[in-house]
Design a protein around this motif. Structure first.
Motif: not given
Length: 343
Positions: A140-151, A193-196
């Motif tokens: 869930a964190g990886c999905l959310a981070s990918t969507v929110a990365q630009p922000l 970010t995804l690794v973290q």
């Protein structure tokens, strides 16, 4: 009384014992609400954390120390040089980030835990639930981070800049980044970010479930069967899970922030020396060589404080929001049940 327990009995994640499950949109709304409330409280700590992470010079007191050397010293200096409002620099994109990340994360987590339960029903047992929530939380964190990365990238740049400002607001930052650096600039630092985020989000959910299970074992005599978790339980268990999770993955968060401000050197010159990195591995090597092992833990104090406070508030407000929605649904359905019973 049985109906009341059905609606108040709710932990984070899919629970097959609940007869009435909330929809993904309702869980997403609760996740977004918890993110908004938490962000208002912890934003000053986030500003300090980012300032420490981006400082090349040592953060300890001494002849060669950098601009910031401690939480209170940094807090006073930021306030003196940039004003009280500067402690909420980047708050608008940070709030947007919190809404997007919180809604996607909890929607995904509830959905993934349900899929896991349908595939492996035993995964929700007390023995396996912390492990299950670790895996589902990471996904869930990886999905959310990918969507929110630009922000997240824009927020980091707004917080990192000094005076005079290079970007006045979110829109100007996005426009200038797109024109001068291209669309890929919005995804700088995505790999670390995804690794973290997989172990970070996974550990938060896993530790939260573990500490709640431990809490129930220790204080079982004080809670009736099916009784909803109290605010103090969510705050304590959430705070401990945030501190434990952040401590494990902090160096990755450090590298991510350094990479997110690449190509942004002119706005960082007033804070001290700037450094260029060719990628995640190079960033690790340069920090280890020039700043030592301690360099990977710059800003750990405000970051740990922020992590404990923010995760405690996120889980607490999320669970309370779920309880409010369930209570509202119960009140809406109660008259219908009552009238049916009278016939």
């Amino acid at each position: 009384m049985g109906a009341k327990n059905v609606f108040s009995e709710k932990m984070v994640g899919f629970d097959p014992k609940n007869k009435e499950q909330l929809s993904s949109l309702q869980c997403g709304f609760c996740g977004a609400s918890s993110g908004v409330i938490t962000r208002v409280v912890v934003q000053p700590l986030d500003v300090l954390k980012i300032r420490f992470q981006l400082q090349i010079e040592p953060t300890t007191k001494g002849i060669s120390r950098g601009k910031y050397s401690g939480i209170w010293q940094a807090l006073r200096l930021v306030y003196k040089e940039e004003g009280f409002a500067s402690l909420w620099k980047g708050h608008v994109p940070a709030q947007a980030l919190s809404v997007v990340y919180g809604s996607v994360q909890f929607m995904a987590f509830e959905a993934v835990t349900e899929v896991m339960w349908r595939a492996y029903p035993t995964c929700t047992s007390p023995k396996w639930k912390p492990v299950t929530h670790f895996v589902c939380g990471g996904i869930a964190g990886c999905l959310a981070s990918t969507v929110a990365q630009p922000l997240d990238v824009i927020r980091t740049r707004l917080v990192a800049q000094g005076e005079p400002k290079m970007y006045k607001n979110l829109y100007e930052a996005a426009s200038k980044m797109y024109r001068s650096e291209g669309p890929t600039s919005f995804y700088r630092g995505l790999v670390p970010t995804l690794v973290q985020i997989f172990p970070h989000a996974g550990l938060q959910f896993g530790f939260y479930t573990f500490f709640k299970t431990l809490w129930e074992v220790i204080f079982s005599s004080k809670r009736g069967p099916g009784e909803a978790a109290g605010v103090e339980e969510s705050l304590v268990c959430g705070g401990l899970s945030g501190i434990c999770g952040k401590g494990v993955i902090y160096p990755l968060d450090m590298v991510k922030k350094r990479l997110q401000v690449q190509g942004f050197h002119q706005a960082r010159e007033s804070f001290g020396r700037v450094q260029s990195y060719s990628g995640m591995i190079d960033c690790f090597k340069v920090i280890a060589k020039e700043e030592g092992a301690a360099g990977f833990f710059k800003g750990l104090a405000p970051s740990t404080l922020k992590a404990g406070l923010s995760v405690a508030l996120i889980f607490c407000t999320y669970e309370q929001c779920l309880a409010m929605i369930r209570s509202y649904i119960h009140e809406e359905e109660l008259p219908a049940v009552t009238s049916e019973s009278r016939r």
